[in-house]
Design an enzyme around this catalytic site. Structure first.
Site, PDB file in Angstrom:
ATOM      1  N   GLU A 115       1.241  -9.579  11.535  1.00 45.99           N
ATOM      2  CA  GLU A 115       1.056  -9.186  10.122  1.00 45.99           C
ATOM      3  C   GLU A 115       2.408  -8.860   9.483  1.00 45.99           C
ATOM      4  O   GLU A 115       2.683  -9.262   8.354  1.00 45.99           O
ATOM      5  CB  GLU A 115       0.125  -7.967  10.065  1.00 45.99           C
ATOM      6  CG  GLU A 115      -0.220  -7.509   8.657  1.00 45.99           C
ATOM      7  CD  GLU A 115      -1.183  -6.326   8.644  1.00 45.99           C
ATOM      8  OE1 GLU A 115      -1.519  -5.800   9.728  1.00 45.99           O
ATOM      9  OE2 GLU A 115      -1.596  -5.925   7.539  1.00 45.99           O
TER      10      GLU A 115
ATOM     11  N   ASP B  98       0.776  -1.236   0.000  1.00 41.39           N
ATOM     12  CA  ASP B  98       0.000   0.000   0.000  1.00 41.39           C
ATOM     13  C   ASP B  98       0.814   1.296   0.000  1.00 41.39           C
ATOM     14  O   ASP B  98       0.625   2.144  -0.844  1.00 41.39           O
ATOM     15  CB  ASP B  98      -0.960   0.007   1.203  1.00 41.39           C
ATOM     16  CG  ASP B  98      -1.786  -1.269   1.298  1.00 41.39           C
ATOM     17  OD1 ASP B  98      -1.386  -2.290   0.704  1.00 41.39           O
ATOM     18  OD2 ASP B  98      -2.831  -1.260   1.968  1.00 41.39           O
TER      19      ASP B  98
HETATM   20  C1  GLC Z   1      -2.869  -4.790   3.509  1.00 45.28           C
HETATM   21  C2  GLC Z   1      -1.668  -5.278   2.740  1.00 45.28           C
HETATM   22  C3  GLC Z   1      -2.110  -6.148   1.587  1.00 45.28           C
HETATM   23  C4  GLC Z   1      -2.960  -7.284   2.128  1.00 45.28           C
HETATM   24  C5  GLC Z   1      -4.110  -6.773   2.993  1.00 45.28           C
HETATM   25  C6  GLC Z   1      -4.833  -7.887   3.734  1.00 45.28           C
HETATM   26  O1  GLC Z   1      -3.657  -3.954   2.731  1.00 45.28           O
HETATM   27  O2  GLC Z   1      -0.886  -4.212   2.291  1.00 45.28           O
HETATM   28  O3  GLC Z   1      -1.008  -6.650   0.874  1.00 45.28           O
HETATM   29  O4  GLC Z   1      -3.463  -8.053   1.085  1.00 45.28           O
HETATM   30  O5  GLC Z   1      -3.620  -5.884   3.955  1.00 45.28           O
HETATM   31  O6  GLC Z   1      -3.949  -8.617   4.522  1.00 45.28           O
END
Ligand code: GLC
Length: 435
Positions: free
Chosen positions: A397, A173
């Site tokens: 995460e 992102d």
């Molecule tokens: C965030 C991450 C993305 C991922 C999502 C769900 O947006 O940047 O890569 O798919 O979270 O985990």
């Protein structure tokens, strides 16, 4: 890391399986409850990889559910909104995809963009984990994967490299790779909104408000054009050729060709895609940073950003030794491989999402790519660090590359999946799988 005993390993394996089951909503898995309450595209493909270590039927179901959201034009959305949740923004209504041009007969609510196409590669891994159980399911999935890749080539690969129309499409992102393109957006006129992510997680670990205004502005931009790919390509200020998309697409297309051989389909079209993607991928080489990075198609400028996405080149099948010295330098500066951005770079921020932290899924692809390219020592470092990071700091995460601080959401699906399928000392060596 303390030496891991067999008991420690068994406990971590059990915890990883528990996390997958905890996040299993019946046919699809959420990345983590609360922060991400829906089905995400590449998260889901990784979930399948994890399930394949103990429940092969569930692994296939995960991918099948993901493809139940495929649009008629072949696009597989980045989010499928199976059950609406007030705690998440932007909502399905904000995306406004109900009357999207490419959607056709698909009725499952979704976002209007895609994500790194790892599905073919990870479906191929799931197949290899148990070919007998997977044969029929792979044959049924094959035409859908083919349609997905045809869409990628038609709608996103005008330069050979694969472009993103929104930072979320890259799955990274707030990576520094798009700072210039993001600065080119004037978010004036963005409709008022309330963020939900910072209610779940410390704001220091998330994108800034400036970023967020532009994310939402781009969603509104696509919605106003009914998510018409050609109109967006022609008019959007944001169009960036991205190494994550390009290298995962290249790898997946190679795996798709293996599937074509297996199911007895002609692979000429796929071979053409591989050649185009290879050329596009080579074009992402930045001679100044000596790594692969993004190109802003609106200005022609390279990002100059050394990131873990650039180190996916080997996963994409490029046997490029030129990129090894920079990787070694970056690892020398990190306690845990592989930071999402070079700790010596000017934009480095050890906890802020894709501007420094380590992500287990990226490590899986970087590490396996290196192993396949014969770089055993570097591959072992990446895998060993991933194991150590998870064993010492949990199934977060993402992680601080300097001290391992766990960040973002906890009990995270793809971290658990990568543990089971690869990082755990108990994981089956992939090179021993069926070819
Ligand atoms: C965030 C991450 C993305 C991922 C999502 C769900 O947006 O940047 O890569 O798919 O979270 O985990």
């Amino acid at each position: 890391m303390k030496d891991m005993s067999d008991r420690d390993i068994a406990a971590l394996d059990a915890e990883a399986r528990r996390i997958l089951q905890l996040n299993d909503k019946g046919g699809y898995t959420v990345p983590t409850a609360g922060l991400y309450p829906y089905q995400w595209n590449w998260d889901s493909a990784f979930a399948a990889l994890g399930f394949a270590t103990f429940d092969i039927d569930r692994a296939w179901r995960e991918i099948e559910t993901l493809f139940s959201g495929q649009w008629d034009n072949g696009m597989v959305p980045h989010i499928l909104f199976h059950v609406m949740d007030e705690g998440y923004f932007p909502s399905y209504d904000t995306w406004g995809t109900a009357d999207a041009v490419g959607r056709g007969a698909c009725t499952l609510p979704s976002s209007g963009i895609s994500q790194p196409p790892v599905a073919a590669s990870l479906a191929w891994e799931v197949y290899r984990a148990n070919p007998a159980a997977g044969d029929g399911r792979l044959r049924a999935l094959y035409p859908k994967l083919l349609a997905y890749h045809r869409w990628i080539m038609d709608a996103r690969a005008e330069t050979g490299a694969v472009v993103i129309t929104h930072p979320w499409e890259a799955g990274r992102d707030n990576a520094p790779d798009w700072d210039e393109a993001m600065a080119g957006i004037d978010p004036a006129g963005v409709q008022p909104y309330t963020r939900r992510d910072t209610g779940h997680v410390d704001a220091r670990m998330r994108p800034t408000k400036d970023d967020y205004d532009r994310y939402i502005w781009l969603v509104q931009f696509g919605r106003d054009r009914k998510w018409d790919d050609s109109q967006i390509a022609a008019e959007s200020p944001f169009r960036v050729a991205d190494p994550t998309m390009t290298f995962t697409a290249l790898r997946s297309t190679r795996d798709l060709a293996l599937m074509a051989d297996l199911v007895g389909e002609d692979r000429t079209e796929i071979d053409g895609w591989i050649a185009r993607l290879e050329e596009g991928a080579r074009g992402l080489w930045n001679p100044e940073t000596r790594s692969y990075d993004a190109i802003n198609l609106r200005t022609g400028n390279r990002a100059g950003s050394v990131s873990n996405a650039g180190f996916l080149a080997w996963w994409g099948g490029l046997r490029d030794e030129r990129a090894l010295p920079v990787l070694r330098d970056v690892l020398d500066r990190s306690t845990y491989a592989v930071p999402s951005y070079d700790p010596a770079g000017p934009q480095f921020d050890s906890l802020r999402y894709w501007r420094g932290p380590v992500w287990a899924v990226m490590n899986f692809m970087v590490g396996n790519g290196l192993a396949e390219a014969g770089q055993a020592e570097l591959a072992a470092r990446v895998r060993g660090d991933t194991a150590r990071m998870i064993a010492d700091h949990g199934f977060a995460e993402y992680f601080d590359p300097l001290d391992g601080t766990p960040a973002g959401g906890g009990t995270f699906t793809w971290t658990a999946a990568v543990w089971l399928a690869w990082a755990s000392p108990s994981a089956v060596d992939r090179s021993e799988g069926t070819q």
